[in-house]
Design an enzyme around this catalytic site. Structure first.
Site, PDB file in Angstrom:
ATOM      1  N   HIS A  20       0.831  -1.210   0.000  1.00  0.00           N
ATOM      2  CA  HIS A  20       0.000   0.000   0.000  1.00  0.00           C
ATOM      3  C   HIS A  20       0.859   1.251   0.000  1.00  0.00           C
ATOM      4  O   HIS A  20       1.625   1.494   0.932  1.00  0.00           O
ATOM      5  CB  HIS A  20      -0.911   0.009   1.234  1.00  0.00           C
ATOM      6  CG  HIS A  20      -2.014   1.016   1.158  1.00  0.00           C
ATOM      7  ND1 HIS A  20      -3.225   0.743   0.585  1.00  0.00           N
ATOM      8  CD2 HIS A  20      -2.082   2.302   1.562  1.00  0.00           C
ATOM      9  CE1 HIS A  20      -4.003   1.811   0.652  1.00  0.00           C
ATOM     10  NE2 HIS A  20      -3.324   2.778   1.241  1.00  0.00           N
ATOM     11  N   ASP A  22       0.223   5.502  -1.055  1.00  0.00           N
ATOM     12  CA  ASP A  22      -0.795   6.489  -1.432  1.00  0.00           C
ATOM     13  C   ASP A  22      -0.263   7.614  -2.301  1.00  0.00           C
ATOM     14  O   ASP A  22      -0.843   8.706  -2.327  1.00  0.00           O
ATOM     15  CB  ASP A  22      -1.432   7.080  -0.174  1.00  0.00           C
ATOM     16  CG  ASP A  22      -2.554   6.220   0.370  1.00  0.00           C
ATOM     17  OD1 ASP A  22      -3.512   5.968  -0.364  1.00  0.00           O
ATOM     18  OD2 ASP A  22      -2.467   5.804   1.542  1.00  0.00           O
ATOM     19  N   GLU A 125      -9.098   1.461  -2.346  1.00  0.00           N
ATOM     20  CA  GLU A 125      -9.186   1.476  -0.883  1.00  0.00           C
ATOM     21  C   GLU A 125     -10.549   1.990  -0.438  1.00  0.00           C
ATOM     22  O   GLU A 125     -10.762   3.174  -0.259  1.00  0.00           O
ATOM     23  CB  GLU A 125      -8.071   2.346  -0.300  1.00  0.00           C
ATOM     24  CG  GLU A 125      -7.980   2.240   1.213  1.00  0.00           C
ATOM     25  CD  GLU A 125      -6.823   3.042   1.788  1.00  0.00           C
ATOM     26  OE1 GLU A 125      -6.446   2.773   2.938  1.00  0.00           O
ATOM     27  OE2 GLU A 125      -6.312   3.945   1.090  1.00  0.00           O
ATOM     28  N   HIS A 152     -13.131   1.899   3.975  1.00  0.00           N
ATOM     29  CA  HIS A 152     -12.065   2.754   4.495  1.00  0.00           C
ATOM     30  C   HIS A 152     -12.448   3.089   5.929  1.00  0.00           C
ATOM     31  O   HIS A 152     -12.791   2.176   6.692  1.00  0.00           O
ATOM     32  CB  HIS A 152     -11.842   3.979   3.601  1.00  0.00           C
ATOM     33  CG  HIS A 152     -10.586   4.728   3.951  1.00  0.00           C
ATOM     34  ND1 HIS A 152     -10.602   6.017   4.433  1.00  0.00           N
ATOM     35  CD2 HIS A 152      -9.286   4.348   3.947  1.00  0.00           C
ATOM     36  CE1 HIS A 152      -9.358   6.407   4.684  1.00  0.00           C
ATOM     37  NE2 HIS A 152      -8.543   5.407   4.398  1.00  0.00           N
ATOM     38  N   HIS A 193      -8.651  -1.947   7.411  1.00  0.00           N
ATOM     39  CA  HIS A 193      -9.694  -0.927   7.641  1.00  0.00           C
ATOM     40  C   HIS A 193     -11.034  -1.505   8.062  1.00  0.00           C
ATOM     41  O   HIS A 193     -11.887  -0.734   8.516  1.00  0.00           O
ATOM     42  CB  HIS A 193      -9.895  -0.032   6.417  1.00  0.00           C
ATOM     43  CG  HIS A 193      -8.905   1.081   6.302  1.00  0.00           C
ATOM     44  ND1 HIS A 193      -8.926   2.185   7.136  1.00  0.00           N
ATOM     45  CD2 HIS A 193      -7.857   1.266   5.475  1.00  0.00           C
ATOM     46  CE1 HIS A 193      -7.938   3.005   6.811  1.00  0.00           C
ATOM     47  NE2 HIS A 193      -7.265   2.459   5.807  1.00  0.00           N
ATOM     48  N   HIS A 214      -2.299  -3.217   4.727  1.00  0.00           N
ATOM     49  CA  HIS A 214      -1.510  -2.347   5.612  1.00  0.00           C
ATOM     50  C   HIS A 214      -2.138  -2.339   7.005  1.00  0.00           C
ATOM     51  O   HIS A 214      -2.809  -1.406   7.392  1.00  0.00           O
ATOM     52  CB  HIS A 214      -1.354  -0.933   5.033  1.00  0.00           C
ATOM     53  CG  HIS A 214      -2.634  -0.196   4.719  1.00  0.00           C
ATOM     54  ND1 HIS A 214      -3.646  -0.721   3.957  1.00  0.00           N
ATOM     55  CD2 HIS A 214      -3.046   1.056   5.062  1.00  0.00           C
ATOM     56  CE1 HIS A 214      -4.620   0.164   3.850  1.00  0.00           C
ATOM     57  NE2 HIS A 214      -4.284   1.251   4.515  1.00  0.00           N
ATOM     58  N   ASP A 322       2.224   2.055   3.815  1.00  0.00           N
ATOM     59  CA  ASP A 322       1.290   3.196   3.822  1.00  0.00           C
ATOM     60  C   ASP A 322       2.012   4.527   3.621  1.00  0.00           C
ATOM     61  O   ASP A 322       1.582   5.558   4.131  1.00  0.00           O
ATOM     62  CB  ASP A 322       0.458   3.230   5.097  1.00  0.00           C
ATOM     63  CG  ASP A 322      -0.857   4.001   4.924  1.00  0.00           C
ATOM     64  OD1 ASP A 322      -1.182   4.380   3.780  1.00  0.00           O
ATOM     65  OD2 ASP A 322      -1.547   4.242   5.929  1.00  0.00           O
TER      66      ASP A 322
END
Length: 394
Positions: A20, A22, A125, A152, A193, A214, A322
């Site tokens: 993961h 972003d 996500e 999420h 999540h 993650h 992350d």
């Protein structure tokens, strides 16, 4: 040879498949996808955790780029924003073909590595990205998305999030149908999540291995974003992989309360708690200067991996940093160049070369391949689902 030298040598042979990152959302928020303003072929350490040179220095061989969109975007707006995120990843691949290569299968991941490229996969996500539509789910798969995180930070109508008030009690009937259609497609079910009950329901429902892209250990740091031991213990039977994250508030107990207060300060200044723009980071740094932050380290993350290996087994652990999705990172893991420091810490703790190879590369590639195999079997016997939320949960 020092442990750090050994770590770098191991990563040259068994690079990191990171679950993961972003970067696409950071590029959206910071420069509106203007890649000339954030050219990751250049040093971007002032703005980002990620650029090409640091990916190479970190020993990254494959990356799941998150095509995350905020839950402030709902319905068709969420779907559109997800498509824009996918377009960003495609633009990166087109701009840097000598470094990045699109990968949709385990074989393509292996081929990219053999050619010296960083295999680039995508993960969506949050189930809000499909707007309760299995047709939208299939469209994301056709565009190259290879995992969907079921939620999420907020619930979706068919699944409970780890950080929202439970409504469904896990997965609804439509949520089970989403999981089963993902199995048929070959899209990995990502349980980061989601609530613990959603984790358990999804593992019961799935016919393919799951991932946690993650998430770390709840027994080591009691945060709802982490994985309880009973769920970790179920991974050997499922075949899945839990990929430890580096986010301090998920790995260091002392950081949990501090982060709650820091997030409240961000909102008081008009920023989302996840804002990593230069303006948002200025507010974070000012708060940190006035209220010293409990600091996680590579050893903190290693504590989680030790426990996760003990409970789930060495075949069921991985790494999902992350990066560019968190304002703060542990000492020694400041950016994507930091993976060798974590591997060196694990070597000091007695992890073998074979253990490291599974952690960094082999487990993640195996899970991707196993999901493809399940999908191949299911597509021979099942047609695509036309179920709707209203039909199953109405």
């Amino acid at each position: 040879m020092t442990e750090l030298d050994r770590a770098r040598a191991l990563l040259a042979e068994h690079p990191v498949v990171d679950g993961h990152n972003d970067l696409p959302w950071a590029l959206r928020e910071q420069v509106g996808y203007d890649l000339d303003r954030r050219d990751i072929a250049q040093d971007q350490s002032e703005y980002l955790h990620t650029d090409l040179a640091r990916l190479r220095a970190g020993g990254v061989g494959a990356q799941f780029w998150s095509v995350y969109v905020s839950t402030s975007l709902q319905g068709d707006r969420a779907v559109t924003a997800t498509l824009e995120q996918i377009d960003c990843v495609r633009a990166l691949l087109a701009r840097y073909p000598g470094e990045l290569r699109a990968a949709r299968t385990a074989d393509e991941v292996e081929a990219a590595r053999a050619d010296g490229r960083i295999a680039s996969l995508m993960g969506a996500e949050g189930g809000h990205s499909i707007n309760c539509s299995l047709g939208a789910l299939r469209a994301l798969y056709e565009l190259g998305v290879r995992y969907l995180t079921l939620t999420h930070n907020d619930n979706v109508p068919w699944a409970d999030s780890a950080t929202d008030t439970p409504v469904a009690g896990g997965l609804t009937r439509f949520g089970v149908e989403v999981v089963r259609e993902m199995n048929r497609l070959g899209m990995l079910v990502d349980l980061s999540h989601v609530s613990a009950d959603t984790m358990r329901d999804a593992i019961r429902a799935t016919r393919a291995p799951v991932i946690f892209s993650h998430s770390s250990s709840r027994a080591v740091c009691d945060h709802p974003r982490n994985v309880p031991d009973d769920v970790l213990a179920s991974l050997p039977a499922n075949g899945g992989v839990a990929m430890a994250t580096f986010v301090p508030k998920f790995v260091l107990p002392e950081a949990v309360d501090w982060t709650i207060a820091a997030d409240e300060n961000m909102r008081a200044h008009g920023f989302d708690a996840l804002d990593t723009t230069p303006e948002g980071m200025r507010v974070q740094r000012e708060y940190e200067a006035a209220h010293p932050r409990p600091v996680a380290t590579a050893a903190t993350v290693a504590d989680h991996l030790d426990h996760m290996r003990e409970v789930a087994g060495i075949d069921h652990v991985g790494i999902g940093g992350d990066y560019d999705g968190t304002a703060f990172v542990p000492d020694g893991l400041a950016d994507v160049a930091g993976y060798p420091n974590l591997i060196a810490e694990l070597l000091r703790r007695g992890w073998s070369d074979a253990d490291i190879a599974k952690l960094t590369w082999r487990n993640a590639v195996r899970v991707l391949r196993d999901a493809e195999s399940v999908a191949g079997e299911l597509r021979r016997t099942e047609s695509h689902s036309v179920a709707t939320l209203e039909q199953l949960d109405g």
